[in-house]
Design an enzyme around this catalytic site. Sequence first.
Site, mmCIF file in Angstrom:
data_model
loop_
_atom_site.group_PDB
_atom_site.id
_atom_site.type_symbol
_atom_site.label_atom_id
_atom_site.label_comp_id
_atom_site.label_asym_id
_atom_site.label_seq_id
_atom_site.Cartn_x
_atom_site.Cartn_y
_atom_site.Cartn_z
ATOM 1 N N ALA A 87 0.847 -1.192 0.000
ATOM 2 C CA ALA A 87 0.000 0.000 0.000
ATOM 3 C C ALA A 87 0.877 1.235 0.000
ATOM 4 C CB ALA A 87 -0.881 0.002 1.240
ATOM 5 N N GLY A 125 0.575 -4.982 0.899
ATOM 6 C CA GLY A 125 -0.490 -5.059 -0.109
ATOM 7 C C GLY A 125 -0.088 -5.893 -1.315
ATOM 8 N N GLU A 168 -0.866 -9.218 -0.311
ATOM 9 C CA GLU A 168 -2.334 -9.396 -0.275
ATOM 10 C C GLU A 168 -2.911 -9.544 -1.684
ATOM 11 O OE1 GLU A 168 -2.331 -6.105 2.460
ATOM 12 O OE2 GLU A 168 -3.668 -7.203 3.799
#
Length: 267
Positions: free
Chosen positions: A69, A118, A121
């Site tokens: 992120a 992220g 993810e």
Amino acid sequence: MNYKTILVEEKDQVAKITLNRPDKLNAVSPDVIAEVKDALEHIKKSEARVVVITGGEMEGKRKMFSAGADLTESGIDPFSPKLDQIRASSTRGQNMCDMIADYEKPVVAMVNGLALGGGCEILLACDIVVASETAEIAQPEISLGIIPGWGGTQRLPRKVGSSKAKQMILTGERISAKEAERIGLVNIIAPPEKLEEITMGLAKKLISKSPIILKLAKRAMNQGLETNLKNGLKIENDAFVECFSTEDVREGMQAFLEKREPKFKGK
Ligand code: COA
């Protein structure tokens, strides 16, 4: 399709989405999320039968899938936290990962380097993960004083079991591609120079199957993971029956009887 933060190309029924922010190590900003979701919407209607997600090259730096992120553009200010913005930021990332996980076409992560936060993810949301031998994967959020917010605490234990997931999330330590393969986070590891070839070989295999039946198989597994075995078996039962409403089931069986390769039409 022209985007600012990603590259999208389609060739031989494979749509490749490349995270492309070399100056930010392919960090995933709200713009990246919006563009990935938009690209996936377009690819839904395109000829592509498989989606590959990877990280763009950056000159003179180590290879990166994604640094996770974007910590500067997420709209989160830890010094003056606004809880609605923080929730929205987590929801935004979760929505993108959900879209990948629920996508009707198979999605393959081609992990060409470091996949952090992220980035991890995103690969957790993909169906199959091919990683370079030099890749490393981590959920390092704990060292920032946060926890994974785009599905990591939920998908990682489901994928690798709670023991390994707890070790990764509570220590934030990186694991090698080899270790990731050992624990089931990565399906296939490839020498860096063969990563693309091996990934495209896998995509070709998927393209040779019926897209409708792939969709049914993926949906049954995804839905089954969210329920108990009894309900999961019912989901499988329904999906199995649905196979027989397609032309492709007849082509598959006929090809078997005629000792030839099936030619699925996606009908
Ligand atoms: N968000 C926003 N920008 C990021 C970023 C992220 N997650 N990760 C890296 N960048 C930016 C850096 O700020 C830097 O920008 P600058 O040149 O404008 O200062 C640029 O990318 C290069 O990063 P840098 O840290 O200088 O490279 P490095 O090779 O020394 O280290 C990492 C690479 C990936 C180890 C390091 O950048 C890092 O730890 N990033 C954060 C990873 C993380 O915690 N992700 C989870 C987020 S929830």
